[in-house]
Design a protein around this motif. Structure first.
Motif, PDB file in Angstrom:
ATOM      1  N   LEU A   1       1.092   0.325   5.515  1.00 34.40           N
ATOM      2  CA  LEU A   1       0.771  -1.003   5.325  1.00 34.40           C
ATOM      3  C   LEU A   1       0.233  -1.292   4.093  1.00 34.40           C
ATOM      4  N   THR A   2       0.489  -2.404   3.648  1.00 35.20           N
ATOM      5  CA  THR A   2      -0.378  -2.649   2.488  1.00 35.20           C
ATOM      6  C   THR A   2      -0.886  -4.100   2.507  1.00 35.20           C
ATOM      7  N   PRO A   3      -1.976  -4.437   1.505  1.00 35.83           N
ATOM      8  CA  PRO A   3      -2.669  -3.809   0.705  1.00 35.83           C
ATOM      9  C   PRO A   3      -3.675  -3.367   1.568  1.00 35.83           C
ATOM     10  N   ALA A   4      -4.126  -1.906   1.466  1.00 34.17           N
ATOM     11  CA  ALA A   4      -4.852  -1.247   2.151  1.00 34.17           C
ATOM     12  C   ALA A   4      -6.363  -0.883   1.408  1.00 34.17           C
TER      13      ALA A   4
ATOM     14  N   PRO B   1      -1.320  11.046  -5.486  1.00 33.66           N
ATOM     15  CA  PRO B   1      -0.476  10.059  -6.291  1.00 33.66           C
ATOM     16  C   PRO B   1       0.220   8.928  -5.547  1.00 33.66           C
ATOM     17  N   LEU B   2       0.206   9.011  -4.248  1.00 29.01           N
ATOM     18  CA  LEU B   2       0.989   7.853  -3.625  1.00 29.01           C
ATOM     19  C   LEU B   2      -0.029   6.875  -3.326  1.00 29.01           C
ATOM     20  N   GLY B   3      -1.228   6.786  -3.533  1.00 30.48           N
ATOM     21  CA  GLY B   3      -2.145   5.851  -3.406  1.00 30.48           C
ATOM     22  C   GLY B   3      -2.592   6.215  -1.939  1.00 30.48           C
ATOM     23  N   GLY B   4      -2.467   7.386  -1.205  1.00 26.86           N
ATOM     24  CA  GLY B   4      -3.281   7.831  -0.246  1.00 26.86           C
ATOM     25  C   GLY B   4      -4.298   8.945  -0.450  1.00 26.86           C
ATOM     26  N   PHE B   5      -3.867   9.891   0.736  1.00 23.75           N
ATOM     27  CA  PHE B   5      -4.662  11.224   0.455  1.00 23.75           C
ATOM     28  C   PHE B   5      -3.811  12.192   0.651  1.00 23.75           C
TER      29      PHE B   5
ATOM     30  N   ASP C   1     -13.018   4.377   5.739  1.00 27.35           N
ATOM     31  CA  ASP C   1     -13.711   5.882   6.448  1.00 27.35           C
ATOM     32  C   ASP C   1     -12.498   6.722   6.673  1.00 27.35           C
ATOM     33  N   GLU C   2     -12.708   8.098   6.292  1.00 28.70           N
ATOM     34  CA  GLU C   2     -11.845   9.200   6.633  1.00 28.70           C
ATOM     35  C   GLU C   2     -12.740  10.219   7.254  1.00 28.70           C
TER      36      GLU C   2
ATOM     37  N   PRO D   1      -0.848  19.512   7.333  1.00 32.30           N
ATOM     38  CA  PRO D   1      -1.339  19.090   5.801  1.00 32.30           C
ATOM     39  C   PRO D   1      -0.243  18.476   5.235  1.00 32.30           C
ATOM     40  N   GLY D   2      -0.696  17.871   4.052  1.00 33.47           N
ATOM     41  CA  GLY D   2       0.361  17.206   3.358  1.00 33.47           C
ATOM     42  C   GLY D   2      -0.090  15.930   2.575  1.00 33.47           C
ATOM     43  N   GLU D   3       0.626  15.309   1.838  1.00 32.83           N
ATOM     44  CA  GLU D   3       0.228  14.042   1.154  1.00 32.83           C
ATOM     45  C   GLU D   3       0.359  12.839   2.362  1.00 32.83           C
ATOM     46  N   TRP D   4      -0.341  11.916   2.407  1.00 33.68           N
ATOM     47  CA  TRP D   4      -0.270  10.627   3.215  1.00 33.68           C
ATOM     48  C   TRP D   4      -0.518   9.394   2.688  1.00 33.68           C
ATOM     49  N   ALA D   5       0.126   8.382   2.753  1.00 33.09           N
ATOM     50  CA  ALA D   5      -0.120   7.166   2.156  1.00 33.09           C
ATOM     51  C   ALA D   5      -0.036   6.035   3.570  1.00 33.09           C
ATOM     52  N   PRO D   6      -0.668   5.029   3.201  1.00 29.63           N
ATOM     53  CA  PRO D   6      -0.661   4.171   4.401  1.00 29.63           C
ATOM     54  C   PRO D   6       0.674   3.313   4.166  1.00 29.63           C
TER      55      PRO D   6
END
Length: 114
Positions: A65-68, A90-94, A72-73, A58-63
């Protein structure tokens, strides 16, 4: 806590940005190779392509590579991928609530015409 990327699958783009017209014939012939080398060292992608990540939580994850643009998840459940609605981070991911693994499918690269 930060989730861990365990696999990244990046497709080749349909095309790289156009080479300048002032290049020699020899230089123009390797322009795509130059773009591939540049992109291997930076997180930005200039032309769109599909990228899929397999991530364990578990935890936060942001891609990385950008821009993403997220397509689908899904999460691995009962021997198959099942759609899942992940909360934004808040990092732009999930925020990945459990261990997963999760499959994050995106389009990475600038999609706007200049």
């Amino acid at each position: 806590m930060t989730a861990t990327t365990i696999r990244q699958s990046e497709a080749l783009p349909e095309a790289y940005p156009d080479a300048p017209e002032s290049l020699s014939t020899a230089a123009a012939a390797i322009a795509d190779t130059v773009w591939q080398r540049i992109e291997s060292y930076v997180a930005h992608r200039w032309t769109p392509r599909n990228v899929m990540w397999i991530v364990e939580g578990p935890g936060e994850w942001a891609p990385p590579l950008t821009p993403a643009t997220f397509i689908d998840e899904s999460v691995w459940q009962d021997d198959a991928w099942a759609a899942v609605a992940l909360s934004p981070s808040p990092l732009g991911g999930f925020v990945l609530p459990g261990c997963g693994p999760y499959r994050i499918d995106t389009t990475v690269g600038d999609t706007e015409d200049d």
